[in-house]
Write a protein that holds these residues in place. Structure first.
Motif, PDB file in Angstrom:
ATOM      1  N   VAL A 149      35.766  54.017   1.908  1.00 48.74           N
ATOM      2  CA  VAL A 149      34.677  54.716   2.587  1.00 48.74           C
ATOM      3  C   VAL A 149      33.466  53.794   2.542  1.00 48.74           C
ATOM      4  N   ARG A 150      32.867  53.573   3.704  1.00 51.50           N
ATOM      5  CA  ARG A 150      31.745  52.620   3.808  1.00 51.50           C
ATOM      6  C   ARG A 150      32.114  51.257   3.250  1.00 51.50           C
TER       7      ARG A 150
ATOM      8  N   GLU B  84      33.962  50.550   0.721  1.00 48.99           N
ATOM      9  CA  GLU B  84      34.199  50.508  -0.725  1.00 48.99           C
ATOM     10  C   GLU B  84      35.452  51.287  -1.085  1.00 48.99           C
TER      11      GLU B  84
ATOM     12  N   ILE C 277      31.246  53.982  -5.858  1.00 44.07           N
ATOM     13  CA  ILE C 277      30.963  54.854  -4.720  1.00 44.07           C
ATOM     14  C   ILE C 277      30.828  56.313  -5.140  1.00 44.07           C
TER      15      ILE C 277
ATOM     16  N   ARG D 111      33.114  61.893   4.816  1.00 43.05           N
ATOM     17  CA  ARG D 111      33.344  60.581   5.426  1.00 43.05           C
ATOM     18  C   ARG D 111      34.802  60.145   5.271  1.00 43.05           C
TER      19      ARG D 111
ATOM     20  N   ASN E 262      37.537  59.523   8.427  1.00 43.21           N
ATOM     21  CA  ASN E 262      38.373  58.335   8.595  1.00 43.21           C
ATOM     22  C   ASN E 262      39.850  58.712   8.768  1.00 43.21           C
TER      23      ASN E 262
END
Length: 253
Positions: free
Chosen positions: A100-101, A103, A113, A125, A129
């Motif tokens: 996520v992002r 990480e 995270i 998030r 994905n």
């Protein structure tokens, strides 16, 4: 029975040799597995020895071998995903969300995270994905669909609508869900997906595969004493199978 998500190379722990592949097959045979799917992580694509796989497939008399790959789904990395998912003559491709992002969410040594993000936002998030992966058309299977629960970090708010939306997207995408017993070996101590999420998939007619996510031969079919009763209790009576990226079925009976 099948085990469709496992790694011989694992985290670069051993080479893909005929001997190492057949060691997995021997354990599979002893545990009643009829089809074994080798799905190395995409970052080890250059270490996959297709020749060794084909030789092992010819030598394996009691266990049918399939070859796939586990693609790390990262929005914005479409070129890399497309290249890796077509690099070899796979029987199927698994899309898994591990980041996520950018990480990692499943690295026991790096959990930054979980400190940086509110748990609800992190889950939101993550599942966004998963939905994007399911609808991308790149994958036959979505791997361990609720991996985000791995360290037992939960949002304070109800995530049921988020799960329902994700189940809708997976059904719409026409993909299969990986019922993955590796969670039993992790802090969460339960199968991926949870019973709640699996029931959502069943109500929508989403097919499943079974897997151990083995990273060593002795882990083949590990946890099936929990995952198989779970899927049967939910109502599943068959699993999906794949060959040359064409889907079939196999009875759970």
């Amino acid at each position: 029975m099948i085990d469709y998500h496992l790694h011989v190379i694992a985290h670069d722990d051993r080479p893909m040799t005929v001997e190492n592949i057949l060691a997995y097959c021997e354990v599979a045979k002893s545990r009643g597995i009829r089809q074994l799917g080798i799905t190395e992580h995409d970052r080890y694509l250059d270490k996959i020895d297709l020749g060794a796989f084909k030789e092992a497939r010819e030598l394996s008399q009691d266990v049918e071998l399939r070859i796939g790959i586990e693609i790390d789904f990262v929005p914005g990395a479409e070129e890399r995903m497309d290249r890796d998912s077509s690099a070899l003559p796979y029987d199927y491709v698994i899309g898994s969300v591990h980041r996520v992002r950018g990480e990692e969410i499943d690295n026991a040594n790096v959990r930054d995270i979980y400190e940086k993000m509110d748990a609800y936002e992190l889950y939101d998030r993550y599942y966004a994905n998963v939905r994007e992966a399911a609808l991308s058309g790149r994958f036959e299977i979505i791997g361990h669909p609720d991996l985000i629960k791995i360290f037992k970090t939960y949002p304070q708010r109800d995530i049921t609508p988020m799960l329902e939306e994700t189940a809708d997207a997976i059904a719409e995408g026409g993909v299969v869900v990986d019922v993955n017993a590796a969670g039993l070996r992790k802090p969460i101590g339960e199968v991926y997906p949870s019973r709640e999420l699996l029931e959502m998939f069943f109500r929508r007619g989403v097919p499943i595969v079974l897997s151990s996510d083995a990273h060593a031969a002795d882990q083949v079919a590990m946890g099936y004493d929990k995952s198989i009763p779970l899927v049967r209790e939910v109502g599943y009576r068959e699993v999906a199978t794949f060959k040359d990226r064409e889907r079939g079925t196999l009875s759970l009976a």
